[in-house]
Design a protein around this motif. Sequence first.
Motif, PDB file in Angstrom:
ATOM      1  N   THR A  87       6.393  -3.163   1.748  1.00  0.00           N
ATOM      2  CA  THR A  87       5.040  -3.147   1.316  1.00  0.00           C
ATOM      3  C   THR A  87       3.940  -2.870   2.334  1.00  0.00           C
ATOM      4  N   VAL A  88       4.195  -3.574   3.410  1.00  0.00           N
ATOM      5  CA  VAL A  88       3.578  -3.268   4.729  1.00  0.00           C
ATOM      6  C   VAL A  88       4.253  -3.270   5.869  1.00  0.00           C
ATOM      7  N   GLN A  89       3.617  -2.510   6.902  1.00  0.00           N
ATOM      8  CA  GLN A  89       4.457  -2.420   7.965  1.00  0.00           C
ATOM      9  C   GLN A  89       4.514  -3.657   8.728  1.00  0.00           C
ATOM     10  N   TYR A  98      -1.364  -6.210  12.789  1.00  0.00           N
ATOM     11  CA  TYR A  98      -0.947  -5.441  13.846  1.00  0.00           C
ATOM     12  C   TYR A  98      -1.286  -5.790  15.215  1.00  0.00           C
ATOM     13  N   ASN A 132      -7.025  -3.906   7.220  1.00  0.00           N
ATOM     14  CA  ASN A 132      -7.243  -3.390   5.645  1.00  0.00           C
ATOM     15  C   ASN A 132      -7.311  -2.163   5.408  1.00  0.00           C
ATOM     16  N   ALA A 142       5.923   1.700   5.852  1.00  0.00           N
ATOM     17  CA  ALA A 142       5.859   1.177   4.691  1.00  0.00           C
ATOM     18  C   ALA A 142       5.404   2.119   3.310  1.00  0.00           C
ATOM     19  N   ASN A 178       3.186   1.026   0.340  1.00  0.00           N
ATOM     20  CA  ASN A 178       2.361  -0.084  -0.272  1.00  0.00           C
ATOM     21  C   ASN A 178       2.137   0.315  -1.882  1.00  0.00           C
ATOM     22  N   PHE A 231      -5.222  -3.660   0.741  1.00  0.00           N
ATOM     23  CA  PHE A 231      -4.151  -4.432   1.173  1.00  0.00           C
ATOM     24  C   PHE A 231      -4.551  -4.540   2.516  1.00  0.00           C
ATOM     25  N   TRP A 232      -4.249  -6.122   2.885  1.00  0.00           N
ATOM     26  CA  TRP A 232      -4.520  -6.443   4.207  1.00  0.00           C
ATOM     27  C   TRP A 232      -2.872  -6.609   4.919  1.00  0.00           C
ATOM     28  N   ALA A 233      -2.765  -6.530   6.176  1.00  0.00           N
ATOM     29  CA  ALA A 233      -1.774  -6.552   7.090  1.00  0.00           C
ATOM     30  C   ALA A 233      -2.010  -6.984   8.438  1.00  0.00           C
TER      31      ALA A 233
END
Length: 263
Positions: free
Chosen positions: A30-32, A258, A214, A57, A59, A254-256
């Motif tokens: 869903t996220v990298q 890096y 985000n 990913a 999402n 979405f948040w992730a």
Amino acid sequence: MKRLILLPGLLLLAGTALLAQVSPPKKLGTVQLINMRAPSPIKIDGKLNEWNGNFQAYNKNTRIFYIISNDDKNLYLAVKSTDFTTTAKIIAGGVTLALNKQDKKSEKDAYSFTFPVIENPQRLSGGFGNRIEQRNAGADSEMMKAVHERTINAAKVIKVLGVKGITDTLISIYNEHGIKAAINFDNDGITYELKVPLPLLDISVDDAKEMAYNIKLNGLQLNNPGGGPPGGGGGGGGGRNALDFQDLVSPCDFWAKYTLAKQ
């Protein structure tokens, strides 16, 4: 009446998705989850040739494929949509990348870049928009190509927030700051690229720390957001060849996290 005109125009602008819908590979998360060095060289033209389909990913909340990467000078974001409503959503409200160096999932004190910023995107279809319902999946490819070219030519503005030294909220894609962005279309939908110089973010690969990012699809912003979708329906369930109006006007994100990748 204005809202009744909106959907035919955006149907045509997103028209490549009428021809193909690509299912996301099950192996993508869903996220990298990893940091990546960007390929070299990179031309920011929205065509994604350099990435070779190497998305990290898919999402589900935003229904986009994406990859975030860097080299020693720049941070890059590449996005692809094969979903009909999502393609129209990107055209209507752009994609926003927000970066928080404090590793907080908060847009406060974050750097923010939105592209494309197109005024009245539904008008890009010109006189073609009112013909989409009759043509639908059989829409003339040359007509669609002309509308897509018109959309690409209209995508000339980037919205920038939180960057020291950039006082104008809206800047041209031909700016002196080194920020580059572009969209394009292929047989599956819309493609998107963004490049941001690391010095503008006050970060470097030599002192790389984890940061939160985000990605938001802003959707269509209506002057009068009240009420239901055109025609009096309740929205939802757009399907393969139709726009989900409620989704179109609803931002999603979405948040992730890096960390810049070193050589």
